[in-house]
Design an enzyme around this catalytic site. Structure first.
Site, mmCIF file in Angstrom:
data_model
loop_
_atom_site.group_PDB
_atom_site.id
_atom_site.type_symbol
_atom_site.label_atom_id
_atom_site.label_comp_id
_atom_site.label_asym_id
_atom_site.label_seq_id
_atom_site.Cartn_x
_atom_site.Cartn_y
_atom_site.Cartn_z
ATOM 1 C CG ASN A 7 -19.720 -10.505 35.591
ATOM 2 O OD1 ASN A 7 -19.059 -10.713 36.613
ATOM 3 N ND2 ASN A 7 -20.988 -10.828 35.506
ATOM 4 C CG HIS A 10 -16.100 -15.700 38.033
ATOM 5 N ND1 HIS A 10 -16.805 -16.402 38.988
ATOM 6 C CD2 HIS A 10 -16.876 -15.713 36.920
ATOM 7 C CE1 HIS A 10 -17.937 -16.841 38.477
ATOM 8 N NE2 HIS A 10 -18.003 -16.433 37.222
ATOM 9 C CG HIS A 43 -25.256 -11.994 39.920
ATOM 10 N ND1 HIS A 43 -25.513 -13.187 39.286
ATOM 11 C CD2 HIS A 43 -26.337 -11.752 40.696
ATOM 12 C CE1 HIS A 43 -26.696 -13.649 39.665
ATOM 13 N NE2 HIS A 43 -27.215 -12.790 40.535
ATOM 14 N NE ARG A 45 -25.424 -16.663 42.487
ATOM 15 C CZ ARG A 45 -25.721 -17.173 41.296
ATOM 16 N NH1 ARG A 45 -25.062 -16.810 40.229
ATOM 17 N NH2 ARG A 45 -26.675 -18.064 41.165
ATOM 18 N NE ARG A 49 -23.133 -18.941 44.273
ATOM 19 C CZ ARG A 49 -23.789 -19.739 43.444
ATOM 20 N NH1 ARG A 49 -23.263 -20.024 42.267
ATOM 21 N NH2 ARG A 49 -24.934 -20.255 43.771
ATOM 22 C CG HIS A 50 -19.540 -14.162 42.975
ATOM 23 N ND1 HIS A 50 -20.484 -13.177 42.896
ATOM 24 C CD2 HIS A 50 -19.897 -15.108 42.052
ATOM 25 C CE1 HIS A 50 -21.380 -13.491 41.974
ATOM 26 N NE2 HIS A 50 -21.068 -14.654 41.452
ATOM 27 C CD GLU A 70 -25.175 -10.385 35.736
ATOM 28 O OE1 GLU A 70 -25.257 -11.430 36.412
ATOM 29 O OE2 GLU A 70 -24.445 -10.274 34.754
ATOM 30 C CB THR A 101 -27.119 -16.740 35.421
ATOM 31 O OG1 THR A 101 -26.541 -15.928 36.433
ATOM 32 C CG2 THR A 101 -28.578 -16.407 35.275
ATOM 33 C CD GLU A 151 -26.612 -9.661 29.606
ATOM 34 O OE1 GLU A 151 -26.717 -8.709 30.415
ATOM 35 O OE2 GLU A 151 -25.757 -10.557 29.707
ATOM 36 C CG HIS A 191 -24.115 -16.914 30.600
ATOM 37 N ND1 HIS A 191 -23.560 -18.151 30.528
ATOM 38 C CD2 HIS A 191 -24.402 -16.707 31.907
ATOM 39 C CE1 HIS A 191 -23.526 -18.683 31.734
ATOM 40 N NE2 HIS A 191 -24.019 -17.825 32.588
#
Ligand code: PXP
Length: 238
Positions: A7, A10, A43, A45, A49-50, A70, A101, A151, A191
């Protein structure tokens, strides 16, 4: 031997901290592939935000391994997914005020709404996975929706403070995993997994893929992305 989904959200978080164009998550995806990633996860969103729309578009074009998107059960993002056709969508709950999440999807309460979204995505040939807590009734609900995979949320295991708590959370994951594979569902987990806590999870029988983000990106800041992915891949496949 589980697959490793990396993932890269970040990497985009660092870029968005300055609203500039570096570091580019696309570069990270290429290095992750070289390091042995079996798939790339992002992801998208609702608040962007990213990861941005442009990132997902480019990843769809350049990724040579699978792309796992995601997303929340949202009309806007579903439209984007139907346009982009990622290899897999993982449906997750999303609240704007959360840092990440926090819990799994409440499949039972929102069954009709989730079914509608799953049907649309699967109708377009996209495999769907549902991010849920390790609870047998949620797995049954997921199965009733005809999804390919679940998942299991490993956050409670990762956050456990005592050995006893860790064992309790680990047993929940193992038992839920066994139940899911017996139902014919592909078993993913993720996660909060780190270089320290991943080995036991990777050794659970039947795990298809682990999705790991924050810990790999954190390690990558220090040792580089390719090496960080290679090190995690070794732990996951040992
Ligand atoms: N799986 C899902 C469904 C997630 O939402 C996340 C966080 O974006 C992850 C895996 C990766 O979690 P982490 O960044 O803690 O490795």
């Amino acid at each position: 031997m589980p697959l490793l989904g990396v993932n890269i959200d970040h990497v985009a978080t660092v870029r968005e901290a300055r609203k500039t164009n570096e570091p580019d998550p696309i570069h990270a995806a290429v290095l992750a592939e070289i390091g042995g990633a079996d798939s790339i996860t992002v992801h998208l969103r609702e608040d962007r935000r990213h990861i941005q729309d442009r990132d997902v578009r480019l990843l769809r074009e350049i990724s040579r391994v699978g792309l796992n998107l995601e997303m929340a059960v949202s009309d806007e993002i579903t439209k984007i997914a139907l346009n982009l056709l990622p290899d897999q969508v993982t449906l997750v709950p999303e609240r704007r005020e959360e840092v990440t999440t926090e819990g799994g999807l409440d499949v039972k309460t929102h069954l009709a709404r989730i079914r509608q979204c799953v049907d649309q995505l699967q109708g377009a040939g996209i495999a769907v996975s549902l991010f849920i807590d390790p609870d047998l009734s949620l797995i049954e609900a997921a199965k009733s929706l005809g999804v390919t995979a679940i998942e299991l949320h490993t956050g409670a295991y990762a956050d456990a403070q005592t050995t006893k708590e860790t064992e309790i959370e680990f047993d929940k994951l193992r038992e839920a995993g066994q139940f899911a594979t017996a139902q014919g569902l592909l078993l993913n987990m993720g996660h909060g997994l780190t270089y320290r806590n991943v080995r036991r999870i990777a050794a659970i029988q039947g795990v298809h893929e682990l999705n790991i983000g924050h810990s790999i990106v954190s390690q990558a800041v220090l040792v580089g992305f390719e090496r960080a992915v290679r090190e995690m891949k070794q732990l996951v496949t040992l």
